[in-house]
Enzyme design. Structure first.
Site, short mmCIF file in Angstrom:
data_model
loop_
_atom_site.label_atom_id
_atom_site.label_comp_id
_atom_site.label_asym_id
_atom_site.label_seq_id
_atom_site.Cartn_x
_atom_site.Cartn_y
_atom_site.Cartn_z
N GLU A 95 0.88 -1.18 0.00
CA GLU A 95 0.00 0.00 0.00
C GLU A 95 0.91 1.22 0.00
OE1 GLU A 95 -3.23 -0.03 -0.15
OE2 GLU A 95 -3.66 -2.14 0.20
N CYS A 101 -2.43 9.46 2.78
CA CYS A 101 -1.98 8.87 1.51
C CYS A 101 -2.87 9.23 0.34
CB CYS A 101 -1.87 7.36 1.66
SG CYS A 101 -3.39 6.63 2.29
P1 NAD Z 1 8.08 4.91 4.98
O1 NAD Z 1 8.07 4.12 3.73
O2 NAD Z 1 9.24 5.78 5.26
O3 NAD Z 1 7.94 3.95 6.24
C1 NAD Z 1 6.87 3.02 6.36
C2 NAD Z 1 7.25 1.94 7.35
O4 NAD Z 1 8.34 1.20 6.83
C3 NAD Z 1 7.69 2.45 8.72
O5 NAD Z 1 7.13 1.63 9.71
C4 NAD Z 1 9.19 2.28 8.69
O6 NAD Z 1 9.72 2.02 9.95
C5 NAD Z 1 9.35 1.08 7.81
N1 NAD Z 1 10.64 1.00 7.11
C6 NAD Z 1 11.50 1.99 6.84
N2 NAD Z 1 12.57 1.51 6.14
C7 NAD Z 1 12.36 0.19 5.99
C8 NAD Z 1 13.10 -0.86 5.36
N3 NAD Z 1 14.24 -0.63 4.74
N4 NAD Z 1 12.58 -2.10 5.38
C9 NAD Z 1 11.39 -2.35 5.98
N5 NAD Z 1 10.65 -1.40 6.58
C10 NAD Z 1 11.13 -0.14 6.59
O7 NAD Z 1 6.73 5.75 4.95
P2 NAD Z 1 6.21 6.82 5.99
O8 NAD Z 1 7.03 8.05 5.86
O9 NAD Z 1 6.06 6.20 7.34
O10 NAD Z 1 4.73 7.08 5.42
C11 NAD Z 1 4.50 7.95 4.37
C12 NAD Z 1 4.33 7.19 3.06
O11 NAD Z 1 3.36 6.17 3.21
C13 NAD Z 1 3.81 8.07 1.95
O12 NAD Z 1 4.44 7.73 0.73
C14 NAD Z 1 2.34 7.72 1.90
O13 NAD Z 1 1.70 8.00 0.69
C15 NAD Z 1 2.39 6.26 2.17
N6 NAD Z 1 1.10 5.80 2.69
C16 NAD Z 1 0.37 4.93 1.92
C17 NAD Z 1 -0.86 4.52 2.38
C18 NAD Z 1 -1.72 3.55 1.61
O14 NAD Z 1 -2.64 3.03 2.19
N7 NAD Z 1 -1.45 3.28 0.34
C19 NAD Z 1 -1.35 4.96 3.60
C20 NAD Z 1 -0.57 5.84 4.34
C21 NAD Z 1 0.67 6.24 3.87
#
Ligand code: NAD
Length: 476
Positions: free
Chosen positions: A215, A249
């Site tokens: 997602e 998002c």
């Molecule tokens: P992010 O990708 O930085 O982090 C998401 C999660 O991944 C966090 O829990 C983080 O700890 C973890 N993470 C970070 N690096 C990782 C790695 N190398 N391996 C595994 N896990 C890792 O995103 P964010 O800044 O927390 O959230 C914002 C982003 O999420 C935006 O792009 C937004 O559009 C997206 N988002 C999507 C949805 C959806 O339902 N499609 C919903 C909310 C947010």
């Protein structure tokens, strides 16, 4: 040694063992678990609100109640209502050749589902996937974001009051722990976050061939039609940009506006934002940006656009903290960072267009977004947009609400993700559709066995395939 990572391994082993003991919970059991979740959400709402507020600096209480508490509550209610129907095996037809036998699909719980959660909606995006996992009869391990530690703590305590650790477990920790988590051999992994991290997660999951639902985010456009009611569209777009300060998002990222109306639309958005938020600084209704780093990133996007010739309108007061005023950016072009990066904050980029064709091309030439919005398009124009563009979901004449309809699937496409959850699609994604064939006693499958060439075999194959006329093969 890392105690959290060790614990993840131990909990996964415990959940697997517990699942093996009880691999197919009944509908009543699943409903009971979802009911317990709904009750816990009600009982713990004050503590969740406080924790989310503390993580953000300021998060509007109403927004937290709508997103983090009402969202998963509605998802759980929907699943409870539909569960029995979803769980029913589906009878399928056999091939004519196998008539008199039976075939069906049964939806088997997969096992242990991993859930990785971003910071922006820590409640909805942990408990929403959890609802899908439990509805499908699974166990779940949840890895929260390093940017929402207080919410992690409260949700962990809340869930521990209703589920044993070998059923549902919550983990905090930093990116190192998230990385280790994504490499665990789950039976399914749901990741919500950025497209960039999504790539890492999919790579890590590939090691154990763990199926993933991704997602992700991206730049969701809003197309404002030439005949749109500008004030109405502006009100909804302003709300989309300001709700949780644009850190959603499915927030509209940029708006495509008829060139002649761009300035008028900018005025209307400014007016509507001002009505909803007469003040920005210190306004409890207006959510802060999650961290100083993220606030800086948003300020830089605006500064970059200004340096490259954009005209900006600031609505609300600047302040020292993380409550950022709305910035409307006109004259956006491709060299600007905000034309390429997901904005994820209260900045609205306005892209002017002359023809619908140009607006559609602008969308289709870019990575496929999570959502697409249209305002005031007539039927033929709408048809064009619906047939020719792709997006995870779409809403007409508003933003975001499609994601709150739990009977609809929710998910992205291309750069905005793969697979979906919510509703029936969520149940199916986290269940294994096991194909079952039952041969009835008097069905003579042995007639298809060797030695080959019997009259029955020849007649049967001839019936379906005709004669061999191009040389190869033999009578057998
Ligand atoms: P992010 O990708 O930085 O982090 C998401 C999660 O991944 C966090 O829990 C983080 O700890 C973890 N993470 C970070 N690096 C990782 C790695 N190398 N391996 C595994 N896990 C890792 O995103 P964010 O800044 O927390 O959230 C914002 C982003 O999420 C935006 O792009 C937004 O559009 C997206 N988002 C999507 C949805 C959806 O339902 N499609 C919903 C909310 C947010």
């Amino acid at each position: 040694m890392n105690a959290t990572i060790d614990k993840m391994h131990a909990v996964l082993a415990a959940q697997r063992a517990a699942f093996a003991q009880h691999p197919w919970p009944s509908a009543a059991e699943r409903k009971g678990k979802l009911k317990a979740l709904k009750r816990a959400i009600r009982a713990w709402q004050g503590r969740v609100i406080e924790a989310v507020n503390a993580d953000f600096g300021n998060r509007s209480t109403t927004e937290t109640r709508l997103l983090e508490l009402l969202g998963p509550t509605l998802a759980a209610s929907h699943a409870m209502h539909k569960l029995k129907r979803w769980m029913r095996p589906h009878r399928r037809t056999t091939e004519l050749l196998f008539v008199t036998n039976s075939a069906w699909v049964e939806y088997q719980p997969k096992g242990v589902v991993g859930i990785i959660v971003p910071w922006n909606m820590p409640g909805y995006l942990s408990l929403g996937p959890l609802v899908a996992a439990l509805a499908a009869g699974n166990r779940a391990m949840i890895k929260m974001s390093e940017l929402s530690p207080r919410t992690t703590e409260v949700l962990a305590q809340m869930l521990a009051t209703i589920y044993p650790e070998d059923e549902v477990a919550v983990f905090g920790g930093e990116v190192e722990e998230a990385r280790a988590f994504s490499a665990l051999p789950f039976d399914h992994l749901i990741f919500t976050g950025s497209p960039e991290v999504g790539r890492h997660v999919m790579r890590a999951a590939a090691e154990h061939l763990v199926p993933v639902t991704l997602e992700l985010g991206g730049k969701s456009p809003a197309i404002i039609g030439p005949e749109a009611d500008l004030a109405d569209a502006a009100r909804r777009i302003a709300h989309g940009k300001a709700f949780s300060a644009g850190q959603v998002c499915v927030a509209p990222d940029y708006a495509l506006v008829p060139r002649a109306k761009a300035a008028e639309f900018a005025d209307a958005v400014a007016a509507e934002f001002g009505r909803m938020y007469p003040a920005v600084q210190g306004n409890p209704d207006y959510t802060s940006i999650i961290s100083a780093h993220h606030a800086e990133r948003i300020r830089k996007l605006v500064a970059d656009a200004e340096a490259k010739g954009a005209e900006t309108r600031v609505v609300g007061e600047h302040g020292p903290g993380r409550q950022l005023p709305l910035v409307i950016v006109l004259g956006v072009h491709d060299e600007m960072d905000l034309a390429r990066e997901e904005i994820f904050g209260p900045v609205l980029a306005l892209v002017a267009y002359d023809t619908l064709e140009e607006a559609i091309t602008y969308v289709t030439e870019r990575p496929r977004p999570l959502a697409l919005y249209t305002f005031g398009l007539d039927q033929p124009a709408l048809e064009q947009v619906r047939r020719r563009t792709h997006s995870g979901g779409m809403a007409m004449n508003d933003w975001g609400w499609h994601a709150f309809q739990h009977d609809l699937p929710f998910g992205g496409i291309g750069n905005s993700g793969m697979g979906s959850y919510h509703g029936e699609e969520g149940f199916r994604a986290l269940s294994h559709p096991r194909a079952v064939f039952r041969r009835h006693r008097f069905f003579p499958t042995q007639l298809l066995y060797p030695p080959y060439g019997s009259w029955l075999q020849r007649i049967t194959l001839k019936l379906f395939l005709g004669e061999i006329r191009d040389g190869g093969g033999s009578a057998r």
